[in-house]
Design a protein around this motif. Structure first.
Motif, PDB file in Angstrom:
ATOM      1  N   GLN A 144      49.195  39.610  32.023  1.00  0.00           N
ATOM      2  CA  GLN A 144      48.965  38.984  33.329  1.00  0.00           C
ATOM      3  C   GLN A 144      47.911  39.934  33.408  1.00  0.00           C
ATOM      4  O   GLN A 144      47.423  38.581  34.559  1.00  0.00           O
ATOM      5  CB  GLN A 144      50.453  38.468  33.666  1.00  0.00           C
ATOM      6  CG  GLN A 144      51.655  38.453  33.226  1.00  0.00           C
ATOM      7  CD  GLN A 144      51.314  36.673  33.280  1.00  0.00           C
ATOM      8  OE1 GLN A 144      50.290  35.873  34.287  1.00  0.00           O
ATOM      9  NE2 GLN A 144      52.308  36.027  32.325  1.00  0.00           N
ATOM     10  N   THR A 145      47.709  40.401  33.935  1.00  0.00           N
ATOM     11  CA  THR A 145      47.040  41.582  34.441  1.00  0.00           C
ATOM     12  C   THR A 145      45.690  40.974  33.990  1.00  0.00           C
ATOM     13  O   THR A 145      44.148  40.506  34.734  1.00  0.00           O
ATOM     14  CB  THR A 145      46.879  42.682  34.649  1.00  0.00           C
ATOM     15  OG1 THR A 145      48.581  42.778  35.439  1.00  0.00           O
ATOM     16  CG2 THR A 145      46.094  43.337  35.725  1.00  0.00           C
ATOM     17  N   LEU A 146      44.669  41.480  32.497  1.00  0.00           N
ATOM     18  CA  LEU A 146      43.663  41.183  32.617  1.00  0.00           C
ATOM     19  C   LEU A 146      43.716  39.539  32.236  1.00  0.00           C
ATOM     20  O   LEU A 146      41.903  39.997  32.431  1.00  0.00           O
ATOM     21  CB  LEU A 146      44.370  41.608  30.723  1.00  0.00           C
ATOM     22  CG  LEU A 146      43.288  42.993  30.275  1.00  0.00           C
ATOM     23  CD1 LEU A 146      43.909  43.743  29.355  1.00  0.00           C
ATOM     24  CD2 LEU A 146      42.430  43.367  30.856  1.00  0.00           C
ATOM     25  N   PRO A 147      43.678  39.064  32.099  1.00  0.00           N
ATOM     26  CA  PRO A 147      43.578  37.338  32.385  1.00  0.00           C
ATOM     27  C   PRO A 147      43.995  36.556  33.313  1.00  0.00           C
ATOM     28  O   PRO A 147      42.445  36.260  33.964  1.00  0.00           O
ATOM     29  CB  PRO A 147      44.568  36.197  31.637  1.00  0.00           C
ATOM     30  CG  PRO A 147      45.410  37.285  30.670  1.00  0.00           C
ATOM     31  CD  PRO A 147      45.481  38.567  31.333  1.00  0.00           C
ATOM     32  N   HIS A 148      43.894  37.439  34.817  1.00  0.00           N
ATOM     33  CA  HIS A 148      43.788  37.283  35.967  1.00  0.00           C
ATOM     34  C   HIS A 148      42.638  37.830  36.147  1.00  0.00           C
ATOM     35  O   HIS A 148      41.808  37.061  37.182  1.00  0.00           O
ATOM     36  CB  HIS A 148      44.535  38.287  36.577  1.00  0.00           C
ATOM     37  CG  HIS A 148      44.880  37.655  37.996  1.00  0.00           C
ATOM     38  ND1 HIS A 148      45.234  36.167  39.108  1.00  0.00           N
ATOM     39  CD2 HIS A 148      44.283  38.748  39.054  1.00  0.00           C
ATOM     40  CE1 HIS A 148      45.051  36.834  40.508  1.00  0.00           C
ATOM     41  NE2 HIS A 148      44.686  38.170  40.133  1.00  0.00           N
ATOM     42  N   VAL A 149      41.695  39.372  35.573  1.00  0.00           N
ATOM     43  CA  VAL A 149      41.154  40.586  36.227  1.00  0.00           C
ATOM     44  C   VAL A 149      39.309  39.617  35.333  1.00  0.00           C
ATOM     45  O   VAL A 149      38.645  39.094  36.723  1.00  0.00           O
ATOM     46  CB  VAL A 149      40.902  41.286  35.719  1.00  0.00           C
ATOM     47  CG1 VAL A 149      39.960  42.155  35.693  1.00  0.00           C
ATOM     48  CG2 VAL A 149      41.693  42.721  36.032  1.00  0.00           C
ATOM     49  N   ILE A 150      39.954  39.400  34.296  1.00  0.00           N
ATOM     50  CA  ILE A 150      38.433  37.982  34.152  1.00  0.00           C
ATOM     51  C   ILE A 150      37.958  36.528  34.311  1.00  0.00           C
ATOM     52  O   ILE A 150      36.815  36.903  35.028  1.00  0.00           O
ATOM     53  CB  ILE A 150      38.681  38.067  31.942  1.00  0.00           C
ATOM     54  CG1 ILE A 150      39.101  39.295  31.325  1.00  0.00           C
ATOM     55  CG2 ILE A 150      37.749  36.939  31.255  1.00  0.00           C
ATOM     56  CD1 ILE A 150      40.234  38.809  29.931  1.00  0.00           C
ATOM     57  N   ASP A 151      39.652  36.226  34.413  1.00  0.00           N
ATOM     58  CA  ASP A 151      39.817  34.831  36.159  1.00  0.00           C
ATOM     59  C   ASP A 151      38.135  35.534  37.560  1.00  0.00           C
ATOM     60  O   ASP A 151      37.453  34.381  37.652  1.00  0.00           O
ATOM     61  CB  ASP A 151      40.740  34.796  36.601  1.00  0.00           C
ATOM     62  CG  ASP A 151      41.574  34.045  34.560  1.00  0.00           C
ATOM     63  OD1 ASP A 151      40.236  33.130  34.119  1.00  0.00           O
ATOM     64  OD2 ASP A 151      41.800  32.999  35.231  1.00  0.00           O
ATOM     65  N   HIS A 152      39.037  36.580  37.598  1.00  0.00           N
ATOM     66  CA  HIS A 152      38.742  37.116  39.283  1.00  0.00           C
ATOM     67  C   HIS A 152      36.942  37.177  38.949  1.00  0.00           C
ATOM     68  O   HIS A 152      35.923  37.027  39.872  1.00  0.00           O
ATOM     69  CB  HIS A 152      39.446  38.040  39.559  1.00  0.00           C
ATOM     70  CG  HIS A 152      40.066  37.310  41.144  1.00  0.00           C
ATOM     71  ND1 HIS A 152      41.376  36.794  39.976  1.00  0.00           N
ATOM     72  CD2 HIS A 152      40.266  36.722  41.569  1.00  0.00           C
ATOM     73  CE1 HIS A 152      42.337  36.073  40.626  1.00  0.00           C
ATOM     74  NE2 HIS A 152      41.808  36.368  41.816  1.00  0.00           N
ATOM     75  N   LEU A 153      36.879  38.059  37.120  1.00  0.00           N
ATOM     76  CA  LEU A 153      35.843  38.634  37.373  1.00  0.00           C
ATOM     77  C   LEU A 153      34.126  37.295  37.836  1.00  0.00           C
ATOM     78  O   LEU A 153      33.154  37.233  37.987  1.00  0.00           O
ATOM     79  CB  LEU A 153      35.269  39.276  36.441  1.00  0.00           C
ATOM     80  CG  LEU A 153      36.134  40.762  35.771  1.00  0.00           C
ATOM     81  CD1 LEU A 153      35.438  41.540  34.536  1.00  0.00           C
ATOM     82  CD2 LEU A 153      35.281  41.494  37.086  1.00  0.00           C
ATOM     83  N   GLU A 154      34.842  35.894  36.879  1.00  0.00           N
ATOM     84  CA  GLU A 154      33.941  35.185  36.935  1.00  0.00           C
ATOM     85  C   GLU A 154      33.827  34.033  38.370  1.00  0.00           C
ATOM     86  O   GLU A 154      32.682  34.155  38.922  1.00  0.00           O
ATOM     87  CB  GLU A 154      34.593  34.259  36.537  1.00  0.00           C
ATOM     88  CG  GLU A 154      33.457  32.892  35.621  1.00  0.00           C
ATOM     89  CD  GLU A 154      32.168  33.177  35.207  1.00  0.00           C
ATOM     90  OE1 GLU A 154      31.393  32.596  35.613  1.00  0.00           O
ATOM     91  OE2 GLU A 154      32.199  33.432  34.264  1.00  0.00           O
ATOM     92  N   SER A 155      35.136  34.316  38.967  1.00  0.00           N
ATOM     93  CA  SER A 155      34.877  33.318  40.711  1.00  0.00           C
ATOM     94  C   SER A 155      34.954  34.184  41.547  1.00  0.00           C
ATOM     95  O   SER A 155      34.291  34.045  42.256  1.00  0.00           O
ATOM     96  CB  SER A 155      36.736  32.763  40.865  1.00  0.00           C
ATOM     97  OG  SER A 155      37.435  34.095  40.671  1.00  0.00           O
ATOM     98  N   THR A 156      34.195  35.388  41.326  1.00  0.00           N
ATOM     99  CA  THR A 156      33.794  36.293  42.596  1.00  0.00           C
ATOM    100  C   THR A 156      32.513  36.675  42.391  1.00  0.00           C
ATOM    101  O   THR A 156      31.937  37.530  43.269  1.00  0.00           O
ATOM    102  CB  THR A 156      34.398  38.029  42.631  1.00  0.00           C
ATOM    103  OG1 THR A 156      34.108  38.444  41.754  1.00  0.00           O
ATOM    104  CG2 THR A 156      36.160  37.239  43.339  1.00  0.00           C
ATOM    105  N   GLY A 157      31.854  36.156  41.770  1.00  0.00           N
ATOM    106  CA  GLY A 157      30.425  36.431  40.933  1.00  0.00           C
ATOM    107  C   GLY A 157      30.163  37.831  40.014  1.00  0.00           C
ATOM    108  O   GLY A 157      28.791  37.173  39.703  1.00  0.00           O
ATOM    109  N   VAL A 158      31.138  38.431  39.767  1.00  0.00           N
ATOM    110  CA  VAL A 158      30.938  39.636  39.045  1.00  0.00           C
ATOM    111  C   VAL A 158      29.537  39.196  37.625  1.00  0.00           C
ATOM    112  O   VAL A 158      28.656  39.600  37.661  1.00  0.00           O
ATOM    113  CB  VAL A 158      32.063  40.262  38.481  1.00  0.00           C
ATOM    114  CG1 VAL A 158      31.229  41.266  37.518  1.00  0.00           C
ATOM    115  CG2 VAL A 158      32.507  40.685  39.842  1.00  0.00           C
ATOM    116  N   LEU A 159      29.537  38.393  36.839  1.00  0.00           N
ATOM    117  CA  LEU A 159      29.459  37.728  35.696  1.00  0.00           C
ATOM    118  C   LEU A 159      27.570  37.217  36.634  1.00  0.00           C
ATOM    119  O   LEU A 159      26.817  36.929  35.734  1.00  0.00           O
ATOM    120  CB  LEU A 159      30.076  37.102  35.024  1.00  0.00           C
ATOM    121  CG  LEU A 159      31.225  37.809  34.425  1.00  0.00           C
ATOM    122  CD1 LEU A 159      31.687  37.023  33.572  1.00  0.00           C
ATOM    123  CD2 LEU A 159      30.571  38.744  33.115  1.00  0.00           C
TER     124      LEU A 159
END
Length: 646
Positions: free
Chosen positions: A47-62
């Protein structure tokens, strides 16, 4: 490619205080997924890791990095240190790769991220998407720029990845950046401000030295420690103590300033002290530990009592409702204590790790693995305005400053590294959880429901000659049964019970009694006088509004200690193996003048309807609060004076 038999722990000193303190390969420990620590790792992975990875994309980190390579024209988003969220996530995935080498679903994503970083990196090795993407000047803001902080997390991710998988793609990027830092800020560097306003790179550089054998990385970390305290970072907008820049590190005797920075700095000092003979560092670390854990630590292991500056307060300044106790500070405390444990062999550091892990750190993640706390108060009042992201009233799926979720992910994925240490002949158990530990030719099977039950059964199969078991500071009357012979046991001077083992398989049962402890606060902590806290084993409990009848305010509850609190059943939906049942009195405040000082007798008589009255109370583990309906919560509970004095 995968070489899990070689995987070192996150922190692996060149030398330790004793052979049985030698860190184990991460893959040597398997935590059972049906019990607490293993279940937490399972939720973290699923749960946590997929959630974090998704937010790296949606919040602009990548996207912030893609801007540097022509991959997007989107504007920079997030804090200027947002790159660190990616690095922590990469570290978490690396430890997962070591833990489960046959199941690596994120490997393509990691390779893509490493390639993006390599492409975005400047020719001289510099890498900071905020500075590069906004035409900034490198190293122009040592006080607040976080550039070396970013390097620190990049190094830790690269070390983890190479240790776990053998892949050097991330390490190539990290070493180019680290070599630039050595050239700029190493012992030969001319910059007097050659250290970061946010400590973190120090511990990373020492670990890079351990991993590569390149002495320049250690020398650069030492140079940065030597410079800190000269005041070169300046004071605006915060005073030098906020950055731990008010005095040389070897002269500091009190934990001060921004709590995460102080604790990361202490971890770096401990790493450096483990590699060089420096009595000044060791003395300062001992004093800092006494200050932080002796006068500035919450019962839960939380650190940092002030919202202003996210900082430590004065000694014994520990208000429960205004506790900041940032999740990242708890993680940093855990990491510091691990290094102190390896350096000293003293169980008090394992005790601090356990206390923090099962309370302050565990509270940071919801049972769903996708909601989080940034700050961790010990009391939330009825009517509290929790709309600000750092004034907790309910969990959030992400934060504007999202340092905590990926930090939780990297710690939980590496939890096995902290369970045990040792060599072929001697071993120690530091944290208790169900699973298997492999030390050389010996296998330890651990069967336990800890921390919900105090019995730990250990089967020993192999040539182990001595096993040391930490006896927690909270425990009285521990019993040890070795192959059917039982006796009461106490920890030695270091807090461990040592069992000598003849050749052959063995069955050892450590029984740690877990009554409900009713704890008085320290008399100097003014904010919680007249209250008590409930603890069982290492787990701190709290009352939550969700367990009270409609119309009863948590602030009107008083404990009736004439009826001893007792252990209650667990709550599966909260992943809580136990609750505490108690009796209370409702002392209503209806009809009292607002904020008026009253004679003591007035509080007992100002009731309406059926109040005051008796009420059955259920306390849940503090770490599980805010997983149901929102509302009030408290750890420190007032005692009913009318009842307790009769």
């Amino acid at each position: 490619m995968v070489r899990t038999h070689d995987v070192c722990a996150p922190a692996t000193p060149s030398a330790v205080a004793a052979h049985d303190l030698t860190p184990l390969p991460l893959a040597a420990v398997t935590l059972a997924p049906e019990h607490e620590l293993g279940a937490w790792q399972h939720v973290n992975r699923e749960q946590t890791l997929p959630h974090v990875i998704d937010h790296l994309e949606s919040t602009g980190v990548l996207d912030n990095l893609r801007r540097l390579t022509g991959g997007t024209e989107a504007p920079f988003r997030g804090p200027h240190f947002a790159d660190s969220d990616l690095y922590k996530t990469l570290e978490a995935i690396a430890w997962e790769s070591a833990r489960m080498p046959d199941d690596q679903p994120w490997e393509p994503w990691v390779q893509e991220a490493a390639a993006l970083l390599a492409t975005a990196q400047r020719d001289d090795g510099y890498l900071d998407s905020h500075v590069q993407g906004n035409a900034g000047e490198a190293w122009s803001d040592m006080r607040g720029g976080h550039e070396l902080y970013l390097l620190g997390h990049l190094i830790q991710a690269a070390v983890a990845r190479e240790r776990a998988t053998g892949a050097a793609d991330l390490m190539d990027v990290a070493r180019r950046f680290a070599d630039l830092a050595v050239a700029t800020f190493g012992p030969a560097g001319a910059r007097e401000d050659g250290y970061c306003g946010h400590p973190e790179v120090e511990t990373a550089l020492v670990e890079l030295y351990r991993h590569t054998g390149e002495r320049a990385y250690l020398d650069t970390a030492l140079a940065m420690l030597d410079r800190r305290g000269t005041g070169a970072l300046g004071s605006a907008p915060f005073e030098p103590s906020y950055f731990q820049d008010h005095a040389p590190v070897r002269e500091v005797r009190e934990a001060t300033g921004h709590a995460v920075r102080q604790l990361y700095l202490a971890a770096g000092m401990a790493d450096a002290a483990a590699e060089v003979d420096d009595p000044g560092l060791r003395d300062a670390l001992a004093a800092l530990w006494r200050s932080a854990h002796g006068t500035k630590e919450y019962l839960t292991g939380g650190m940092g009592s002030r919202h202003r500056d996210e900082s430590f307060g004065d000694p014994y300044e520990l208000p429960p409702d205004r506790a900041y106790a940032e999740t990242c500070a708890a993680i940093a405390s855990f990491q510091w204590n691990w290094r102190m444990l390896l350096a000293t062999g003293e169980a008090r550091h394992g005790d601090a790790m356990e206390r923090t892990l099962h309370n302050a750190i565990a509270a940071g993640t919801g049972v769903d693995g996708r909601t989080f706390f940034y700050s961790n108060p010990l009391q939330v009042r009825t009517g509290h305005d929790g709309t600000g992201e750092n004034t907790a009233a309910s969990r959030r799926d992400w934060y504007g400053c999202a340092c905590c979720p990926p930090n939780l992910a990297r710690l939980v994925s590496s939890l096995g590294a902290y369970v045990a240490t040792g060599t072929e002949r001697r071993a120690r158990l530091h944290l208790y959880g169900a699973g298997t530990v492999r030390i050389g030719a010996t296998t330890l099977g651990l069967a336990t429901a800890y921390p919900w039950d105090g019995q730990v059964e250990i089967t020993v199969d192999g040539p182990l000659e001595e096993l040391a078991l930490r006896i927690p500071e909270w425990c009285d009357g521990a019993m040890l049964d070795v192959d059917g012979t039982a006796s009461e046991v106490r920890g030695d001077a270091d807090g461990y019970a040592r069992v000598r083992l003849a050749p052959g398989p063995h069955r050892i049962v450590l029984s740690l009694p877990m009554p409900v402890d009713v704890l008085d606060p320290h008399p100097r902590v003014d904010a919680v006088r007249g209250t008590v806290a409930l603890r069982r084993g290492p787990v701190v409990f709290c009352l939550e509004q969700a367990d009270l009848p409609p119309g009863v305010a948590l602030e009107d509850i008083r404990l009736d200690l004439a009826v001893p609190p007792r252990v209650g059943p667990g709550v599966a939906s909260l992943r809580a193996g136990a609750t505490i049942l108690a009796e209370g009195i409702v002392r209503a405040t209806h009809g009292l003048p607002a904020l008026t000082a009253l004679p003591r007798s007035s509080h007992a008589t100002a009731a309406s309807g059926m109040l005051p009255g008796r009420i059955a109370l259920r306390a849940i583990p503090y770490a599980r609060w805010a997983n149901r309906a929102g509302g009030a919560m408290r750890v420190w509970i007032p005692v009913d004076e009318e009842v307790s004095t009769t």
